[in-house]
Design an enzyme around this catalytic site. Structure first.
Site, mmCIF file in Angstrom:
data_model
loop_
_atom_site.group_PDB
_atom_site.id
_atom_site.type_symbol
_atom_site.label_atom_id
_atom_site.label_comp_id
_atom_site.label_asym_id
_atom_site.label_seq_id
_atom_site.Cartn_x
_atom_site.Cartn_y
_atom_site.Cartn_z
ATOM 1 N N HIS A 35 22.699 11.130 -9.775
ATOM 2 C CA HIS A 35 22.996 12.394 -9.069
ATOM 3 C C HIS A 35 23.529 12.137 -7.663
ATOM 4 O O HIS A 35 23.285 12.909 -6.747
ATOM 5 C CB HIS A 35 21.724 13.254 -9.010
ATOM 6 C CG HIS A 35 21.212 13.613 -10.354
ATOM 7 N ND1 HIS A 35 21.824 14.547 -11.168
ATOM 8 C CD2 HIS A 35 20.181 13.106 -11.060
ATOM 9 C CE1 HIS A 35 21.159 14.621 -12.305
ATOM 10 N NE2 HIS A 35 20.171 13.765 -12.279
ATOM 11 N N LYS A 46 8.444 -0.089 4.205
ATOM 12 C CA LYS A 46 8.052 -1.409 4.714
ATOM 13 C C LYS A 46 9.288 -2.136 5.249
ATOM 14 O O LYS A 46 9.289 -2.680 6.341
ATOM 15 C CB LYS A 46 7.394 -2.235 3.613
ATOM 16 C CG LYS A 46 6.008 -1.787 3.220
ATOM 17 C CD LYS A 46 4.921 -2.162 4.192
ATOM 18 C CE LYS A 46 4.392 -1.142 5.121
ATOM 19 N NZ LYS A 46 4.110 0.206 4.777
ATOM 20 N N TRP A 56 -17.234 -2.919 13.405
ATOM 21 C CA TRP A 56 -16.306 -2.085 12.644
ATOM 22 C C TRP A 56 -17.198 -1.349 11.653
ATOM 23 O O TRP A 56 -17.594 -1.889 10.633
ATOM 24 C CB TRP A 56 -15.271 -2.951 11.931
ATOM 25 C CG TRP A 56 -14.231 -2.133 11.238
ATOM 26 C CD1 TRP A 56 -14.176 -1.801 9.926
ATOM 27 C CD2 TRP A 56 -13.099 -1.534 11.831
ATOM 28 N NE1 TRP A 56 -13.090 -1.036 9.662
ATOM 29 C CE2 TRP A 56 -12.403 -0.840 10.809
ATOM 30 C CE3 TRP A 56 -12.593 -1.478 13.114
ATOM 31 C CZ2 TRP A 56 -11.231 -0.121 11.047
ATOM 32 C CZ3 TRP A 56 -11.420 -0.777 13.347
ATOM 33 C CH2 TRP A 56 -10.757 -0.102 12.329
ATOM 34 N N CYS A 85 -16.729 -7.186 11.260
ATOM 35 C CA CYS A 85 -17.272 -7.105 12.618
ATOM 36 C C CYS A 85 -17.167 -8.516 13.204
ATOM 37 O O CYS A 85 -16.914 -9.474 12.503
ATOM 38 C CB CYS A 85 -18.736 -6.695 12.597
ATOM 39 S SG CYS A 85 -19.046 -5.143 11.762
ATOM 40 N N ASN A 107 -22.612 -8.805 10.033
ATOM 41 C CA ASN A 107 -21.284 -8.414 9.565
ATOM 42 C C ASN A 107 -21.368 -8.343 8.049
ATOM 43 O O ASN A 107 -21.762 -9.312 7.407
ATOM 44 C CB ASN A 107 -20.243 -9.461 9.992
ATOM 45 C CG ASN A 107 -18.872 -9.173 9.390
ATOM 46 O OD1 ASN A 107 -18.562 -8.013 9.079
ATOM 47 N ND2 ASN A 107 -18.075 -10.195 9.181
ATOM 48 N N GLY A 108 -21.052 -7.182 7.464
ATOM 49 C CA GLY A 108 -21.088 -7.065 6.002
ATOM 50 C C GLY A 108 -21.672 -5.724 5.586
ATOM 51 O O GLY A 108 -21.817 -4.819 6.397
ATOM 52 N N GLU A 145 7.489 3.462 -0.711
ATOM 53 C CA GLU A 145 6.667 2.630 0.183
ATOM 54 C C GLU A 145 7.357 1.303 0.469
ATOM 55 O O GLU A 145 7.380 0.842 1.613
ATOM 56 C CB GLU A 145 5.291 2.423 -0.454
ATOM 57 C CG GLU A 145 4.394 1.417 0.226
ATOM 58 C CD GLU A 145 4.058 1.748 1.678
ATOM 59 O OE1 GLU A 145 4.332 2.871 2.117
ATOM 60 O OE2 GLU A 145 3.545 0.862 2.378
ATOM 61 N N LYS A 198 0.770 1.836 15.998
ATOM 62 C CA LYS A 198 -0.080 1.710 14.819
ATOM 63 C C LYS A 198 -0.643 3.074 14.409
ATOM 64 O O LYS A 198 -0.795 3.373 13.258
ATOM 65 C CB LYS A 198 -1.228 0.738 15.086
ATOM 66 C CG LYS A 198 -2.174 0.528 13.901
ATOM 67 C CD LYS A 198 -1.448 0.028 12.679
ATOM 68 C CE LYS A 198 -2.329 -0.014 11.448
ATOM 69 N NZ LYS A 198 -1.534 -0.266 10.209
ATOM 70 N N GLU A 250 10.737 -0.463 8.490
ATOM 71 C CA GLU A 250 9.963 -0.458 9.743
ATOM 72 C C GLU A 250 9.760 -1.850 10.323
ATOM 73 O O GLU A 250 9.481 -1.971 11.512
ATOM 74 C CB GLU A 250 8.631 0.262 9.570
ATOM 75 C CG GLU A 250 7.646 -0.371 8.638
ATOM 76 C CD GLU A 250 6.323 0.395 8.620
ATOM 77 O OE1 GLU A 250 5.929 0.964 9.654
ATOM 78 O OE2 GLU A 250 5.693 0.429 7.568
ATOM 79 N N ARG A 280 -11.431 -8.040 14.838
ATOM 80 C CA ARG A 280 -12.245 -7.822 13.634
ATOM 81 C C ARG A 280 -12.944 -6.475 13.651
ATOM 82 O O ARG A 280 -13.442 -6.006 12.618
ATOM 83 C CB ARG A 280 -13.301 -8.928 13.504
ATOM 84 C CG ARG A 280 -12.786 -10.342 13.439
ATOM 85 C CD ARG A 280 -13.923 -11.330 13.419
ATOM 86 N NE ARG A 280 -14.738 -11.126 12.252
ATOM 87 C CZ ARG A 280 -14.449 -11.637 11.042
ATOM 88 N NH1 ARG A 280 -13.363 -12.372 10.897
ATOM 89 N NH2 ARG A 280 -15.212 -11.414 10.002
#
Ligand code: AGP
Length: 615
Positions: free
Chosen positions: A511, A492, A75, A2, A101-102, A488, A610, A495, A27
């Protein structure tokens, strides 16, 4: 994460705090608020939404001339984003106000004690518990605010950065931190407190970065006092000169949010485990799982629906959950699942994985599964997101906001949650022996440090990336748990560098894809020691004999692959089940440096968003 901003001095506080909150929205941005005191009364305005929504509310009330204010952009970790759960939070007396924050891990037990003592709660937040604990201490001990905060924090387990204000003492702020950052700007007869220095960078270059378990007492026109929370002893404040630019600070000094988020993974994994993995006691606590344990244990199969990187996490889940529980798992692209009239049985359990919690295809897949009677469990990173609300229950990855379009810390924290689920169920249905379970629990707790140790290869990986700069194609290979990591890694690279890359099970090369191998084709092979190591070595030999260029991800101390590969990046040894959390890190860094060297927009790659909230 946050964002916290507080001001006390001789200027009008509100505009300073609001502007500062906007700079901290990277944040967290799901709800926000501000409390200001104009010598007579305390004005608190709070809302779900962004700081711009708060500004719209401020525009409807008379301007206030307050010269002290606390602000917060949230957040959410406890309590969905709404007006009531937004910060600042106020104590029952109405005198004390806090921004935090936490995560307070023991907030539930503290809340119960306070309720027994007559305290009432309006919000679902751990923060409201903390501010009432401080009031309780102040009332019982009859001490000043700073002392009350210090005593209260000695009862708290978890992470916090807080600023507290007492409306009866409007010339003082108290700040404290453990596990979350706080910067204090020292101006000319004014003080700023914030999660980082961006809110006050234009007002002062003199900053105190509050140290762990330190508490600051900030009084108008007085020297700041710093104390240790543990023993209340005073320490000499260390004032530094700010060097970083505004943009640098928001990215934590990194060149891109993606790189910052790669390096945040040890903390993100730790935060995701926090309060859920009690390794000493060998206990995993996931209330959402405990309350529906039988649904999972009686399931004939578990279906996983997701997109992109989250789908790759789902593939890891297939290996891990089947290994740990012997419950059959099927992984589906949400975008396919939603259109093919899938067969769903009433005792099916569906797990939906999504960082944003807003992916349209995944939402549609969830709705179809629910219509057909399945029980749906969500794994999201955004508290209060659509998927977290439409699933029957779920669990959050506490990765903090992921700003870079390329998902990194979301992937490793999703696998962390999946590991908790697999271990919990594997122990519950007896598939895992007690010793196996305890070994995995102990290893899971060690993963943040193991991830951290991989960063030592950062410079080498940057050098390896330079050899890719002109590549037009790349193949990624892995076996077993590392097959999803190969997919993955390829995603990365695609993109953010726009190089065409494909991931394959290493054994699949013969194959067809091996026809692609020549000296122009770089091949990234995940060849960690566990599982199919000897077979992967054979695959490497097949590629080598066709002049393919090989970049291998190997276990620390590997010698055999080092003889064959052109480049070797070492990662710590681990059980096969947790290898994906480690083997993906070098691939994230490799794709990052290749993209940077190709001059690509790493944080906002072309054509991408996003969160894909459309079909
Ligand atoms: C991953 O790097 C991509 N940004 C993308 O594939 C992403 O994982 C996918 O769109 C799913 O998003 P979600 O996790 O928010 O549902």
């Amino acid at each position: 994460m946050c964002g916290i901003v507080a001001y006390i001095g001789n200027q009008q506080a509100q505009p300073i705090v609001i502007k500062g909150l906007k700079r901290l929205e990277y944040r967290g941005y799901d709800s926000t608020g501000i409390s200001s005191h104009d010598e007579e009364s305390l004005h608190t305005l709070k809302t779900a939404g962004k700081v711009s929504d708060l500004e719209a509310i401020i525009a409807t009330v008379p301007a206030n001339t307050a010269t002290v204010a606390l602000g917060h952009t949230r957040w959410a970790t406890h309590g969905v984003p709404n007006d009531v759960n937004a910060h600042p939070q106020t104590s029952n007396s109405g005198n004390l106000v806090i921004v935090h924050n936490g995560i307070i891990e023991n907030y539930a037990s503290l809340k119960k004690e306070l309720q027994h003592r007559g305290f009432t709660f309006q919000s679902d937040t751990d923060t409201e518990v903390l501010i009432n604990l401080i009031q309780d201490v102040q009332d019982k001990e009859n001490v000043k605010l700073g002392k009350a905060v210090q005593i209260a924090l000695s009862q708290v387990i978890g992470a916090y950065a807080i600023v507290v204000f007492d409306r009866r003492k409007p010339n003082e702020l108290v700040a404290a931190r453990l596990g979350s950052p706080l910067a204090i700007g020292i101006g000319d007869e004014e003080f700023f407190v914030a999660s980082d220095a961006t809110p006050f960078i234009e007002y002062t270059k003199n900053v105190i970065y509050l140290e762990e378990e330190h508490l600051a007492i900030i009084r108008r026109n007085k020297a700041i006092k710093i104390r240790k929370i543990e023993d209340d002893l005073e320490v000499e404040p260390y004032v530094e000169k700010l060097q970083l630019s505004l943009e640098n600070i928001q990215k934590g000094g990194y060149d891109h949010f993606m790189l910052k988020e790669i390096f945040e993974q040890p903390k993100a994994i730790q935060d995701t485990l926090r309060g859920r993995l009690l390794s000493q006691e060998g206990v995993i606590t996931l209330s959402s799982l405990r309350e529906h344990e039988n649904r999972f244990l009686k399931a004939k199969r578990i279906l996983i629906v997701a997109c992109g990187t989250s789908w790759h996490a789902g593939l890891v889940a297939e290996y891990l959950i089947e290994d740990f529980t012997r419950i059959p798992v099927e992984v589906e692209y949400a975008s396919e699942f939603r259109y093919r009239n899938p067969i769903i049985y009433p005792d099916d359990v569906v797990i939906a994985i999504s960082q944003s919690g807003e992916t349209a295809d995944t939402i549609a897949a969830i709705n179809i599964a629910k219509e057909k009677g399945a029980f749906v469990y969500g794994i999201c990173n955004v508290v209060g997101s659509t998927i977290s609300r439409i699933t029957h229950t779920g669990c959050y990855t506490h990765a903090g906001p992921e700003i870079g379009v390329a998902s990194t810390k979301a992937f490793t924290t999703q696998i962390t949650v999946i590991a908790l689920i697999g271990l919990y169920l594997g122990k519950a249905n007896g598939t895992l022996s007690r010793s196996q379970y305890q070994e995995y629990v102990t290893e899971l707790e060690s993963l943040p440090n193991k991830v951290e140790s991989i960063f030592a290869s950062q410079t080498y990986i940057e050098e390896v990336a330079a050899s890719f700069e002109t590549s037009q194609n790349c193949i990624y290979l892995g076996r077993g748990y590392n097959f999803p990591v190969a997919l993955e890694g390829a995603l990365k690279l695609k993109e953010i560098s726009y190089i065409h890359a494909e991931g394959y099970p290493a054994a699949e090369m013969k194959h067809g894809p091996i026809a692609l191998i020549d000296k122009e084709m770089p091949v990234v092979v995940i060849a960690t020691k566990k599982g199919y190591y000897e077979k992967v070595v054979s695959n490497i030999q097949e590629i080598k004999s066709r002049e393919g260029r090989i970049i291998a991800i190997v276990s620390k101390g590997d010698t055999q692959v080092k003889e064959l590969a052109d480049y070797c990046i070492e990662i710590p040894d681990s059980s096969e089940s947790f290898a994906p959390i480690l083997s993906t890190i070098p691939l994230q860094l490799l794709s990052y440096y290749i993209a940077v060297q190709r001059g690509c927009n790493v944080d906002q790659p072309r054509n991408l968003a996003k969160s894909v909230t459309v079909e």
